[in-house]
Design a protein around this motif. Sequence first.
Motif, mmCIF file in Angstrom:
data_model
loop_
_atom_site.group_PDB
_atom_site.id
_atom_site.type_symbol
_atom_site.label_atom_id
_atom_site.label_comp_id
_atom_site.label_asym_id
_atom_site.label_seq_id
_atom_site.Cartn_x
_atom_site.Cartn_y
_atom_site.Cartn_z
ATOM 1 N N GLY A 1 0.822 -1.212 0.000
ATOM 2 C CA GLY A 1 0.000 0.000 0.000
ATOM 3 C C GLY A 1 0.850 1.254 0.000
ATOM 4 O O GLY A 1 0.572 2.223 -0.721
ATOM 5 N N THR A 2 1.913 1.233 0.799
ATOM 6 C CA THR A 2 2.819 2.385 0.852
ATOM 7 C C THR A 2 3.582 2.527 -0.457
ATOM 8 O O THR A 2 3.773 3.646 -0.959
ATOM 9 N N ILE A 3 4.010 1.400 -1.018
ATOM 10 C CA ILE A 3 4.712 1.434 -2.307
ATOM 11 C C ILE A 3 3.814 2.046 -3.374
ATOM 12 O O ILE A 3 4.244 2.901 -4.169
ATOM 13 N N SER A 4 2.559 1.616 -3.400
ATOM 14 C CA SER A 4 1.600 2.158 -4.371
ATOM 15 C C SER A 4 1.421 3.660 -4.180
ATOM 16 O O SER A 4 1.431 4.439 -5.152
ATOM 17 N N LYS A 5 1.267 4.070 -2.939
ATOM 18 C CA LYS A 5 1.056 5.492 -2.635
ATOM 19 C C LYS A 5 2.225 6.335 -3.136
ATOM 20 O O LYS A 5 2.042 7.371 -3.796
ATOM 21 N N LEU A 6 3.451 5.904 -2.850
ATOM 22 C CA LEU A 6 4.637 6.661 -3.270
ATOM 23 C C LEU A 6 4.778 6.671 -4.792
ATOM 24 O O LEU A 6 5.100 7.698 -5.399
ATOM 25 N N TYR A 7 4.539 5.520 -5.406
ATOM 26 C CA TYR A 7 4.654 5.410 -6.865
ATOM 27 C C TYR A 7 3.702 6.379 -7.555
ATOM 28 O O TYR A 7 4.089 7.117 -8.479
ATOM 29 N N TYR A 8 2.454 6.400 -7.109
ATOM 30 C CA TYR A 8 1.466 7.237 -7.788
ATOM 31 C C TYR A 8 1.609 8.716 -7.435
ATOM 32 O O TYR A 8 1.119 9.572 -8.178
ATOM 33 N N GLN A 9 2.298 9.013 -6.352
ATOM 34 C CA GLN A 9 2.654 10.418 -6.100
ATOM 35 C C GLN A 9 3.548 10.938 -7.213
ATOM 36 O O GLN A 9 3.457 12.098 -7.622
ATOM 37 N N LEU A 10 4.420 10.087 -7.707
ATOM 38 C CA LEU A 10 5.368 10.485 -8.744
ATOM 39 C C LEU A 10 4.783 10.393 -10.154
ATOM 40 O O LEU A 10 5.086 11.218 -11.011
ATOM 41 N N TYR A 11 3.952 9.377 -10.389
ATOM 42 C CA TYR A 11 3.615 9.026 -11.768
ATOM 43 C C TYR A 11 2.110 9.022 -12.065
ATOM 44 O O TYR A 11 1.669 8.401 -13.026
ATOM 45 N N ALA A 12 1.328 9.735 -11.269
ATOM 46 C CA ALA A 12 -0.132 9.724 -11.442
ATOM 47 C C ALA A 12 -0.565 10.175 -12.828
ATOM 48 O O ALA A 12 -1.611 9.752 -13.336
ATOM 49 N N THR A 13 0.219 11.033 -13.469
ATOM 50 C CA THR A 13 -0.185 11.572 -14.777
ATOM 51 C C THR A 13 0.481 10.855 -15.948
ATOM 52 O O THR A 13 0.244 11.219 -17.104
ATOM 53 N N HIS A 14 1.297 9.857 -15.666
ATOM 54 C CA HIS A 14 1.997 9.180 -16.763
ATOM 55 C C HIS A 14 1.033 8.235 -17.487
ATOM 56 O O HIS A 14 0.292 7.486 -16.852
ATOM 57 N N PRO A 15 1.023 8.247 -18.817
ATOM 58 C CA PRO A 15 0.037 7.444 -19.567
ATOM 59 C C PRO A 15 0.175 5.933 -19.348
ATOM 60 O O PRO A 15 -0.805 5.194 -19.520
ATOM 61 N N LYS A 16 1.364 5.451 -18.979
ATOM 62 C CA LYS A 16 1.562 4.013 -18.783
ATOM 63 C C LYS A 16 1.779 3.659 -17.312
ATOM 64 O O LYS A 16 2.399 2.642 -16.998
ATOM 65 N N LYS A 17 1.227 4.479 -16.448
ATOM 66 C CA LYS A 17 1.521 4.317 -15.021
ATOM 67 C C LYS A 17 1.105 2.943 -14.480
ATOM 68 O O LYS A 17 1.865 2.299 -13.746
ATOM 69 N N ASP A 18 -0.093 2.469 -14.843
ATOM 70 C CA ASP A 18 -0.575 1.203 -14.291
ATOM 71 C C ASP A 18 0.209 0.020 -14.846
ATOM 72 O O ASP A 18 0.574 -0.900 -14.101
ATOM 73 N N GLU A 19 0.486 0.054 -16.126
ATOM 74 C CA GLU A 19 1.264 -1.028 -16.752
ATOM 75 C C GLU A 19 2.641 -1.144 -16.106
ATOM 76 O O GLU A 19 3.120 -2.247 -15.820
ATOM 77 N N LEU A 20 3.271 -0.015 -15.865
ATOM 78 C CA LEU A 20 4.616 -0.047 -15.286
ATOM 79 C C LEU A 20 4.588 -0.348 -13.798
ATOM 80 O O LEU A 20 5.553 -0.894 -13.253
ATOM 81 N N PHE A 21 3.479 -0.019 -13.120
ATOM 82 C CA PHE A 21 3.356 -0.441 -11.723
ATOM 83 C C PHE A 21 3.244 -1.963 -11.639
ATOM 84 O O PHE A 21 3.800 -2.588 -10.729
ATOM 85 N N GLU A 22 2.531 -2.565 -12.584
ATOM 86 C CA GLU A 22 2.474 -4.029 -12.656
ATOM 87 C C GLU A 22 3.893 -4.611 -12.757
ATOM 88 O O GLU A 22 4.241 -5.574 -12.064
ATOM 89 N N GLN A 23 4.719 -4.004 -13.612
ATOM 90 C CA GLN A 23 6.072 -4.514 -13.797
ATOM 91 C C GLN A 23 6.910 -4.341 -12.529
ATOM 92 O O GLN A 23 7.777 -5.162 -12.222
ATOM 93 N N LEU A 24 6.636 -3.281 -11.785
ATOM 94 C CA LEU A 24 7.344 -3.083 -10.516
ATOM 95 C C LEU A 24 7.004 -4.212 -9.542
ATOM 96 O O LEU A 24 7.881 -4.747 -8.848
ATOM 97 N N ILE A 25 5.729 -4.598 -9.478
ATOM 98 C CA ILE A 25 5.316 -5.704 -8.603
ATOM 99 C C ILE A 25 6.026 -6.995 -9.011
ATOM 100 O O ILE A 25 6.536 -7.737 -8.162
ATOM 101 N N VAL A 26 6.065 -7.255 -10.316
ATOM 102 C CA VAL A 26 6.756 -8.449 -10.815
ATOM 103 C C VAL A 26 8.224 -8.418 -10.392
ATOM 104 O O VAL A 26 8.796 -9.446 -9.995
ATOM 105 N N THR A 27 8.841 -7.250 -10.462
ATOM 106 C CA THR A 27 10.250 -7.099 -10.080
ATOM 107 C C THR A 27 10.469 -7.496 -8.624
ATOM 108 O O THR A 27 11.472 -8.142 -8.284
#
Length: 648
Positions: free
Chosen positions: A36-62
């Motif tokens: 939850g904290t990781i998600s919160k910090l990630y979307y603070q930085l990238y909320a407006t990026h067009p591929k934000k959700d796709e790349l968040f998925e890749q972060l989880i996989v990482t």
Amino acid sequence: MASDHHQPDLIQQTINKYSIDSNDKDFLQRFNERIGTISKLYYQLYATHPKKDELFEQLIVTLFKANNERSLDLKKQDEIKSNKNQWFLSNELVGMSLYVDRFAGNLKNMSSKLDYLEELGVNFLHIMPVFESPQGESDGGYAVSDFRKVDPKFGTLEDLIALNKKMQKREMYLMLDIVLNHTSHRHQWAEKAKSGDPYFQDFYYMYDNRWIPNEFEEAMPEIFPEAAPGNFTWSEECQKWVMTVFHDYQWDLNYMNPMVLREMLDNVLFYANLGVDLLRVDAPAFIWKQTGTTCQNLPQVHTLLQLIKQCVMVSTPGMAILGEAIVAPKEITKYFGTGEFTAQECDFAYNAVHMALQWDMLATGETEVMMAAQHEILKKPYGTSWITYTRCHDDIGLGYENEMIKAAGKQPYEHRKFLMDYYSGKFPNSPARGELFSSNPKTGDARISGTLASLCGLEKGIYENDPTVIDEAIHKIMLMQAHSMFIGGLPMLFYGDEVGYTNDYSFRNDPGKSYDNRWMHRPLIDWKRNKLAEKDGSLENRIFSQTQKLIQIRKQLSVISDFKNLTWSTPQNKHVAVFMRDSADDRFFGVFNFSSFPTKLTWYVFREHTQAPKRLLDHWTGDEFDVGYDHEFLELQPYQFYLFEVID
């Protein structure tokens, strides 16, 4: 992701989509606690990026991938460290920073030097950059062309892993660097960007014309005004202007692109799975850029570091993080984390301000400027620590704030000019033999190069064959080392200082180094000379044995563990620095005379902040002292120090 409300669904969908799984219950618990904290910090930085959700998925996989690849041995070490509760705060840790090639030739040969390090008492090794870096454009290894390949001049990745396994058997810890801010222009990402690939061009700050670069330049300072003026370089291959804050061959990474974060996080976790205990993040202050700012210490820098720390805690929790932020005192403590992330950003920072202030004290013989900085330095939160040191591979900057100098009744410009003249040997009767680095004629600013021994006067004493100057230089060396070793933090010796290496001027004949006089304090070790550490009465033996003794004393005193237990005494005179370290079971006083003449203190200094002790043991000399009355005095000789433990 519209809100955190949708986050659990996305996470479960990602786990199902990529068929990722883990049988590691501890990992899954950490993942569920922190995602939850990781998600919160990630979307603070990238909320407006067009591929934000796709790349968040890749972060989880990482994160899953990194934990699945972590060896059982390292997972056991994670558990041991967790049970020790902040293992890295221990008084039993003493480090050394070194260049493998200049210390031992290569990584295979390093194994044969572990006995030497153990004899000295070093059990924490910072191996300076060993990953692939172009010859002549390496910046000492900080222009990395491959984050996964050891440079052949050092050996192979297998050699590094083998060395670390030998270190682990000796209960020695490993620290490596990662450069988050930039890559070499020879890195495959940069090469692909040069070939015209827009995907990789977006990994860097690239512009067709000078319009945006000029906007950046209006507020960005120059880091190396002599060697690398400006912050942008024209790339003929790309036909674009590329941001190059440090050198023209170091291309700044664009963290506004979340793919850059994911790729670099993957490298961070790769290093953790090599068995790295402490990862030194180089130049973190620069990793987020924004026009109209200095592009240093921006809020997004801290969000990025907090995000990386959370990811490390999930996948590879045994690795601590050091932020190499050489910034003003008011900024440095922010790198430990603030607000809800206090003590959850970087576990370590360099106490560069205090390092520089030690040199201020040594030159002036006065402690007032140093004391004026302590209210900021003491803001370091519980559970974090400093790297303390007298010298490192870098220069000595004088970037502490003007207000601190003014508080001592001095004028900032004149004071820094005195320090520069003193350590470059220009000031009358100065014994120091250093040189100015990165002089800026516009501002009059400069930094200082030189070894610990040469700056303390040993080079002058040897050259003049003057035993008095030599003796005084050794007193200064030990004063500086003792002060940094007991003040709080993990002390990091710099290789060669333990046997008194003086400046090496051969760098002037090497075209790859001649432009950078910091190489004068990066010696090539002569092991015949280091062998003299075993010869009674030699200069090498005198310095080695006394350094060894300081380390032994430190390891005996659990009160020196960094549990935010430092209290400064009110100065009785401006020449002596006194601090107390206390715990439930023990009290310790460090007393340091930075002046070139005898002085004295009243015994009141030992009862100012605590119950009056009756008897003190000086661990340095072995002498015991009865604590006298307030009108009686403790005497100190020039550059003398006491390491007092309360024994009654």
